[in-house]
Design a protein around this motif. Structure first.
Motif, PDB file in Angstrom:
ATOM      1  N   THR A   1      15.066  -2.840   3.693  1.00 52.72           N
ATOM      2  CA  THR A   1      16.310  -2.745   4.458  1.00 52.72           C
ATOM      3  C   THR A   1      16.062  -2.556   5.949  1.00 52.72           C
ATOM      4  N   VAL A   2      15.199  -1.600   6.296  1.00 52.42           N
ATOM      5  CA  VAL A   2      15.004  -1.240   7.706  1.00 52.42           C
ATOM      6  C   VAL A   2      14.466  -2.407   8.538  1.00 52.42           C
ATOM      7  N   PRO A   3      13.324  -3.040   8.150  1.00 46.40           N
ATOM      8  CA  PRO A   3      12.852  -4.161   8.974  1.00 46.40           C
ATOM      9  C   PRO A   3      13.814  -5.355   8.985  1.00 46.40           C
ATOM     10  N   THR A   4      14.522  -5.591   7.871  1.00 44.83           N
ATOM     11  CA  THR A   4      15.476  -6.696   7.833  1.00 44.83           C
ATOM     12  C   THR A   4      16.619  -6.462   8.810  1.00 44.83           C
ATOM     13  N   TYR A   5      17.124  -5.226   8.854  1.00 44.87           N
ATOM     14  CA  TYR A   5      18.208  -4.927   9.802  1.00 44.87           C
ATOM     15  C   TYR A   5      17.722  -5.013  11.240  1.00 44.87           C
ATOM     16  N   LEU A   6      16.509  -4.555  11.512  1.00 45.46           N
ATOM     17  CA  LEU A   6      15.959  -4.660  12.867  1.00 45.46           C
ATOM     18  C   LEU A   6      15.801  -6.125  13.275  1.00 45.46           C
TER      19      LEU A   6
ATOM     20  N   ARG B   1      28.604  -4.827  12.383  1.00 40.76           N
ATOM     21  CA  ARG B   1      27.260  -4.298  12.124  1.00 40.76           C
ATOM     22  C   ARG B   1      27.198  -3.327  10.940  1.00 40.76           C
ATOM     23  N   PRO B   2      28.102  -2.352  10.838  1.00 48.79           N
ATOM     24  CA  PRO B   2      28.022  -1.420   9.688  1.00 48.79           C
ATOM     25  C   PRO B   2      28.129  -2.133   8.340  1.00 48.79           C
ATOM     26  N   TYR B   3      29.005  -3.134   8.265  1.00 52.47           N
ATOM     27  CA  TYR B   3      29.178  -3.872   7.011  1.00 52.47           C
ATOM     28  C   TYR B   3      27.927  -4.701   6.697  1.00 52.47           C
ATOM     29  N   ILE B   4      27.335  -5.272   7.755  1.00 56.26           N
ATOM     30  CA  ILE B   4      26.123  -6.070   7.563  1.00 56.26           C
ATOM     31  C   ILE B   4      24.983  -5.189   7.075  1.00 56.26           C
ATOM     32  N   PHE B   5      24.890  -3.981   7.619  1.00 60.40           N
ATOM     33  CA  PHE B   5      23.852  -3.050   7.160  1.00 60.40           C
ATOM     34  C   PHE B   5      24.027  -2.730   5.683  1.00 60.40           C
ATOM     35  N   VAL B   6      25.270  -2.507   5.263  1.00 56.79           N
ATOM     36  CA  VAL B   6      25.541  -2.203   3.854  1.00 56.79           C
ATOM     37  C   VAL B   6      25.191  -3.406   2.975  1.00 56.79           C
ATOM     38  N   VAL B   7      25.528  -4.611   3.437  1.00 59.59           N
ATOM     39  CA  VAL B   7      25.203  -5.820   2.676  1.00 59.59           C
ATOM     40  C   VAL B   7      23.693  -5.967   2.525  1.00 59.59           C
ATOM     41  N   ILE B   8      22.953  -5.743   3.620  1.00 54.93           N
ATOM     42  CA  ILE B   8      21.488  -5.815   3.563  1.00 54.93           C
ATOM     43  C   ILE B   8      20.946  -4.781   2.595  1.00 54.93           C
ATOM     44  N   LEU B   9      21.521  -3.590   2.623  1.00 56.49           N
ATOM     45  CA  LEU B   9      21.086  -2.512   1.720  1.00 56.49           C
ATOM     46  C   LEU B   9      21.330  -2.898   0.264  1.00 56.49           C
ATOM     47  N   ILE B  10      22.469  -3.507  -0.016  1.00 58.17           N
ATOM     48  CA  ILE B  10      22.790  -3.922  -1.384  1.00 58.17           C
ATOM     49  C   ILE B  10      21.848  -5.039  -1.838  1.00 58.17           C
ATOM     50  N   ILE B  11      21.633  -6.028  -0.960  1.00 57.75           N
ATOM     51  CA  ILE B  11      20.738  -7.137  -1.308  1.00 57.75           C
ATOM     52  C   ILE B  11      19.324  -6.612  -1.559  1.00 57.75           C
TER      53      ILE B  11
ATOM     54  N   PRO C   1       0.820  -1.224   0.000  1.00 64.47           N
ATOM     55  CA  PRO C   1       0.000   0.000   0.000  1.00 64.47           C
ATOM     56  C   PRO C   1       0.850   1.268   0.000  1.00 64.47           C
ATOM     57  N   LEU C   2       1.982   1.266   0.716  1.00 61.53           N
ATOM     58  CA  LEU C   2       2.857   2.433   0.721  1.00 61.53           C
ATOM     59  C   LEU C   2       3.465   2.679  -0.655  1.00 61.53           C
ATOM     60  N   ILE C   3       3.839   1.601  -1.333  1.00 66.18           N
ATOM     61  CA  ILE C   3       4.405   1.736  -2.680  1.00 66.18           C
ATOM     62  C   ILE C   3       3.353   2.285  -3.646  1.00 66.18           C
ATOM     63  N   ILE C   4       2.129   1.773  -3.532  1.00 67.42           N
ATOM     64  CA  ILE C   4       1.041   2.269  -4.386  1.00 67.42           C
ATOM     65  C   ILE C   4       0.789   3.749  -4.132  1.00 67.42           C
TER      66      ILE C   4
ATOM     67  N   ILE D   1      19.058  -5.072  -4.908  1.00 63.91           N
ATOM     68  CA  ILE D   1      19.036  -6.056  -5.994  1.00 63.91           C
ATOM     69  C   ILE D   1      17.658  -6.708  -6.107  1.00 63.91           C
ATOM     70  N   LEU D   2      17.047  -7.010  -4.958  1.00 55.69           N
ATOM     71  CA  LEU D   2      15.817  -7.794  -4.945  1.00 55.69           C
ATOM     72  C   LEU D   2      14.553  -6.975  -5.161  1.00 55.69           C
ATOM     73  N   THR D   3      14.594  -5.679  -4.879  1.00 57.38           N
ATOM     74  CA  THR D   3      13.397  -4.856  -4.995  1.00 57.38           C
ATOM     75  C   THR D   3      13.388  -4.084  -6.312  1.00 57.38           C
ATOM     76  N   PRO D   4      12.222  -3.527  -6.674  1.00 60.15           N
ATOM     77  CA  PRO D   4      12.163  -2.676  -7.866  1.00 60.15           C
ATOM     78  C   PRO D   4      13.121  -1.497  -7.731  1.00 60.15           C
ATOM     79  N   PRO D   5      13.488  -0.859  -8.852  1.00 59.67           N
ATOM     80  CA  PRO D   5      14.498   0.213  -8.811  1.00 59.67           C
ATOM     81  C   PRO D   5      13.955   1.535  -8.274  1.00 59.67           C
ATOM     82  N   ASP D   6      13.542   1.543  -7.010  1.00 62.94           N
ATOM     83  CA  ASP D   6      13.144   2.787  -6.360  1.00 62.94           C
ATOM     84  C   ASP D   6      13.592   2.738  -4.903  1.00 62.94           C
ATOM     85  N   ILE D   7      13.947   3.896  -4.367  1.00 63.45           N
ATOM     86  CA  ILE D   7      14.523   3.978  -3.033  1.00 63.45           C
ATOM     87  C   ILE D   7      13.525   3.594  -1.951  1.00 63.45           C
ATOM     88  N   VAL D   8      12.231   3.828  -2.212  1.00 69.21           N
ATOM     89  CA  VAL D   8      11.203   3.518  -1.208  1.00 69.21           C
ATOM     90  C   VAL D   8      11.167   2.015  -0.926  1.00 69.21           C
TER      91      VAL D   8
END
Length: 235
Positions: free
Chosen positions: A216-221, A190-200, A128-131, A203-210
């Motif tokens: 990224t945020v819930p996965t890191y939490l 932790r900082p490197y893991i956050f960057v890895v999660i952000l990169i993954i 719904p947020l993406i829509i 790659i896995l989501t559509p090409p938009d920052i949202v």
């Protein structure tokens, strides 16, 4: 014929039985799921649209039919999943020790719950947020027109992605508890893991920052939750 050959043939027969029973279950389950698919698509659309009044379009004669088949396949796997897991369990159980059986059983249950939680979180909150984000670009001269195939494909893809990424706390917990990696080593990285999660996520989501940040945020939490659980388990 030696004892090892007999054991190998027995294992192959058990594997064959497991595969056949699973495929038969999927084949039987697909029929009712095909007729249930249109209702599932309607529910999915109502959930992700929330209060937005939007009509969907299809652009080829077979588009909706193919989407219905895809949705039916997903529903079929979900419905048959417990039975398939049971057949796999019957196949591997004789080779496991008692503690390994307990560990594997708990791993499957927790992993399944995390996957369902991730998929539900995606469908109920993220889509719904993406829509709404996409609709925010609508102007008097620019109107939103959504294709049914694009929306359903995006929903199914993101639901699987979120379900998979929600396995992070489980992976973190078991890597630390089994001694493959130490708690301190993970904590310091932790900082490197956050960057890895952000990169993954990128790659896995559509090409938009949202979408990327929403994953990224819930996965890191969840990673932090798994780290905390592993730390408490060591005490």
């Amino acid at each position: 014929m030696g004892e090892q050959d007999e054991n190998l043939i027995g294992h192959l027969e058990a594997l064959r039985s497991c595969l056949i029973k699973s495929l038969v279950a999927l084949a039987i389950g697909f029929i009712p799921m095909f007729f249930a698919a249109p209702y599932a698509i309607d529910v999915l659309i109502k959930v992700i649209l929330a209060e937005n009044e939007i009509s969907f379009n299809f652009f080829s004669p077979m588009e909706v039919f193919l989407i219905q088949i895809k949705m039916a396949s997903v529903l079929d796997v979900i419905i048959c999943f417990p039975y398939i897991i049971k057949q796999i369990w019957i196949f591997i159980k004789p080779a496991l020790y008692e503690n390994e059986r307990y560990l594997l059983k708990s791993l499957v249950i927790i992993s399944s719950l995390l996957f369902i939680l991730g998929a539900a979180f995606c469908v109920c909150f993220i889509l719904p947020l993406i829509i709404n984000f996409g609709l925010s670009f609508t102007t008097n001269n620019i109107n939103a027109m959504f294709g049914i195939a694009n929306i359903v494909n995006l929903s199914l893809m993101l639901a699987v992605v979120f379900g998979a990424m929600f396995q992070f706390p489980l992976v973190t917990y078991y890597l630390i508890r089994t001694g493959i990696i130490s708690y301190e080593a993970v904590r310091q990285k932790r900082p490197y893991i956050f960057v890895v999660i952000l990169i993954i996520a990128g790659i896995l989501t559509p090409p938009d920052i949202v979408s990327q940040l929403m994953l990224t945020v819930p996965t890191y939490l969840l990673f932090e939750a798994g780290l905390l659980a592993a730390r408490k388990g060591d005490k």
